[in-house]
Design a protein around this motif. Structure first.
Motif, PDB file in Angstrom:
ATOM      1  N   ASP A  40     -11.674   5.260  -5.255  1.00 55.18           N
ATOM      2  CA  ASP A  40     -10.873   5.955  -6.245  1.00 55.18           C
ATOM      3  C   ASP A  40      -9.398   5.558  -6.157  1.00 55.18           C
ATOM      4  O   ASP A  40      -8.806   5.563  -5.068  1.00 55.18           O
ATOM      5  CB  ASP A  40     -11.023   7.468  -6.042  1.00 55.18           C
ATOM      6  N   GLN A  41      -8.802   5.242  -7.303  1.00 55.53           N
ATOM      7  CA  GLN A  41      -7.405   4.795  -7.313  1.00 55.53           C
ATOM      8  C   GLN A  41      -6.448   5.893  -6.872  1.00 55.53           C
ATOM      9  O   GLN A  41      -5.425   5.615  -6.234  1.00 55.53           O
ATOM     10  CB  GLN A  41      -7.017   4.296  -8.707  1.00 55.53           C
ATOM     11  N   ASP A  42      -6.766   7.143  -7.166  1.00 57.15           N
ATOM     12  CA  ASP A  42      -5.914   8.244  -6.704  1.00 57.15           C
ATOM     13  C   ASP A  42      -5.867   8.297  -5.183  1.00 57.15           C
ATOM     14  O   ASP A  42      -4.816   8.561  -4.589  1.00 57.15           O
ATOM     15  CB  ASP A  42      -6.404   9.579  -7.266  1.00 57.15           C
ATOM     16  N   ILE A  44      -6.365   5.728  -3.182  1.00 58.57           N
ATOM     17  CA  ILE A  44      -5.585   4.564  -2.757  1.00 58.57           C
ATOM     18  C   ILE A  44      -4.088   4.824  -2.902  1.00 58.57           C
ATOM     19  O   ILE A  44      -3.295   4.540  -2.000  1.00 58.57           O
ATOM     20  CB  ILE A  44      -6.005   3.316  -3.563  1.00 58.57           C
ATOM     21  N   ASP A  45      -3.692   5.373  -4.040  1.00 59.97           N
ATOM     22  CA  ASP A  45      -2.270   5.663  -4.268  1.00 59.97           C
ATOM     23  C   ASP A  45      -1.734   6.654  -3.238  1.00 59.97           C
ATOM     24  O   ASP A  45      -0.604   6.512  -2.747  1.00 59.97           O
ATOM     25  CB  ASP A  45      -2.071   6.221  -5.679  1.00 59.97           C
ATOM     26  N   ARG A  46      -2.531   7.660  -2.927  1.00 58.12           N
ATOM     27  CA  ARG A  46      -2.115   8.649  -1.917  1.00 58.12           C
ATOM     28  C   ARG A  46      -1.966   7.980  -0.553  1.00 58.12           C
ATOM     29  O   ARG A  46      -1.025   8.268   0.203  1.00 58.12           O
ATOM     30  CB  ARG A  46      -3.150   9.782  -1.866  1.00 58.12           C
ATOM     31  N   TRP A  48      -1.208   4.815   0.054  1.00 58.10           N
ATOM     32  CA  TRP A  48       0.018   4.009   0.072  1.00 58.10           C
ATOM     33  C   TRP A  48       1.235   4.892   0.309  1.00 58.10           C
ATOM     34  O   TRP A  48       2.127   4.548   1.094  1.00 58.10           O
ATOM     35  CB  TRP A  48       0.201   3.263  -1.253  1.00 58.10           C
ATOM     36  N   ALA A  49       1.290   6.041  -0.377  1.00 56.37           N
ATOM     37  CA  ALA A  49       2.444   6.934  -0.247  1.00 56.37           C
ATOM     38  C   ALA A  49       2.574   7.457   1.180  1.00 56.37           C
ATOM     39  O   ALA A  49       3.681   7.515   1.746  1.00 56.37           O
ATOM     40  CB  ALA A  49       2.310   8.095  -1.240  1.00 56.37           C
ATOM     41  N   ARG A  52       3.848   4.689   3.611  1.00 50.65           N
ATOM     42  CA  ARG A  52       5.308   4.548   3.525  1.00 50.65           C
ATOM     43  C   ARG A  52       6.018   5.706   4.232  1.00 50.65           C
ATOM     44  O   ARG A  52       7.024   5.502   4.928  1.00 50.65           O
ATOM     45  CB  ARG A  52       5.744   4.477   2.064  1.00 50.65           C
ATOM     46  N   THR A 127      -6.626  12.216   4.299  1.00 52.67           N
ATOM     47  CA  THR A 127      -6.627  11.048   3.413  1.00 52.67           C
ATOM     48  C   THR A 127      -7.256   9.836   4.078  1.00 52.67           C
ATOM     49  O   THR A 127      -8.110   9.149   3.480  1.00 52.67           O
ATOM     50  CB  THR A 127      -5.185  10.712   2.985  1.00 52.67           C
ATOM     51  N   GLU A 202       1.807  -4.948  -2.663  1.00 50.65           N
ATOM     52  CA  GLU A 202       2.739  -5.149  -3.762  1.00 50.65           C
ATOM     53  C   GLU A 202       3.547  -6.427  -3.577  1.00 50.65           C
ATOM     54  O   GLU A 202       3.843  -7.137  -4.536  1.00 50.65           O
ATOM     55  CB  GLU A 202       3.686  -3.949  -3.864  1.00 50.65           C
ATOM     56  N   GLU A 222      -4.700  -6.685  -9.994  1.00 52.52           N
ATOM     57  CA  GLU A 222      -4.595  -5.244  -9.743  1.00 52.52           C
ATOM     58  C   GLU A 222      -5.976  -4.600  -9.722  1.00 52.52           C
ATOM     59  O   GLU A 222      -6.811  -4.854 -10.582  1.00 52.52           O
ATOM     60  CB  GLU A 222      -3.734  -4.593 -10.829  1.00 52.52           C
TER      61      GLU A 222
END
Length: 311
Positions: A40-42, A44-46, A48-49, A52, A127, A202, A222
């Protein structure tokens, strides 16, 4: 820098002919690219955040999660600790390792320490436990296609990776400062494990060494995932499926002031798995190059010493 012309395969649309197509890609490049992998992209995005957020913590906070004597198996490994096999300059990176949670009383516990989690980053444990499980499932699907390509039962790898010593690595390559000398973000190396699943970064920089000795840029579109063969699968297949040398080069110009983040999943065998060369990969033209039987953990420990994580 030329781009590696690696075909992008779909885990869904190409399912029927995936064994042949992924096998061809691996034999040609040692790499493949997969889209429609189902993570799920959500999520993955979580991830990455949170990656960082963790690496932005103060140095002393991060170092509190460095476990001395554990060869970087879990928790935090500080900047410029790991070195590529045969290299003299340590890599310009820091990382965090998430491993498998074993059931209580597991006979594999001696080779797989428990996870630790940074209390300063909310949602980190939840996560990355979830992401680890999703990588694990996708990796098993990829190995099933590889098994069919090799003439094995589609589920041949299942018992070999059951409770395997896989690791999810969160990587931070800080901005490259002047005076780095000959050091680069990740020196030329081959991965230790069976296969590596890598979510695209990125910032550019990943390169593979072609059979012609030319460095080629690896740039997944992407949403796609890069898969590469590790030394364990090369050994198991008697070099039929090659473990390809790759690196992360330093950026130039303005991009040198940017961090690079990466998230590879190193899919490993069970620690007690014995390496016996696959008969399908032995022939008169390709005799068994690995007659000595060792366990996956013996092999791993030897390699950890070579890359400076274990002494």
């Amino acid at each position: 820098m030329d781009l590696a012309n690696i075909p992008v395969l779909s885990l869904e649309a190409d399912r029927d002919d995936l064994p042949a197509r992924i096998g061809e890609s691996f034999r040609t490049f040692g790499f493949a690219m997969i889209r429609d992998h189902g993570i799920d992209q959500d999520l993955i995005d979580r991830a990455w955040a949170l990656t960082r957020e963790f690496f932005a913590l103060p140095e002393e906070t991060k170092r509190a999660y460095h476990l001395a004597g554990k060869a970087g198996a879990r928790g935090y490994t500080p900047f410029r600790t790991e070195v590529a096999k045969g290299a003299t300059e340590k890599d310009l990176k820091e990382f965090w390792h998430v491993g498998r949670d074993l059931p209580e009383g597991s006979p594999l516990a001696d080779s797989m320490p428990p996870n630790i989690w940074p209390g300063e980053v909310e949602g980190f444990e939840e996560t990355f436990k979830t992401l680890f499980a999703r990588f694990d499932a996708v990796g098993a699907e990829i190995l099933s296609a590889i098994a069919v390509h090799l003439g094995l039962d589609p589920r041949w790898f299942d018992p070999a990776i059951d409770d395997g010593n896989s690791v999810l690595r969160l990587l931070h390559y800080p901005p490259v400062a002047e005076g780095a000398g000959g050091a680069i973000r990740a020196g030329a190396h081959e991965d230790i494990n069976l296969i590596t699943l890598l979510l695209g970064a990125e910032e550019a920089g990943l390169e593979l060494l072609s059979k012609d000795g030319e460095w080629l840029s690896v740039a997944p579109p992407e949403g796609a995932m890069v898969i590469n063969i590790g030394d364990m699968l090369q050994r198991l297949t008697n070099n039929v499926l090659p473990s390809t040398t790759h690196r992360v080069r330093n950026p130039e110009g303005e991009r040198a002031s940017y961090s690079r983040y990466s998230m590879p999943f190193f899919l490993h065998l069970r620690s007690d798995f014995p390496f016996v060369t696959l008969p399908q990969c032995i022939s008169a033209d390709n005799p068994d190059q690995y007659p000595d039987v060792i366990t996956a953990d013996d092999y791993l420990q030897e390699r950890l010493r070579e890359i400076g994580l274990k002494y």
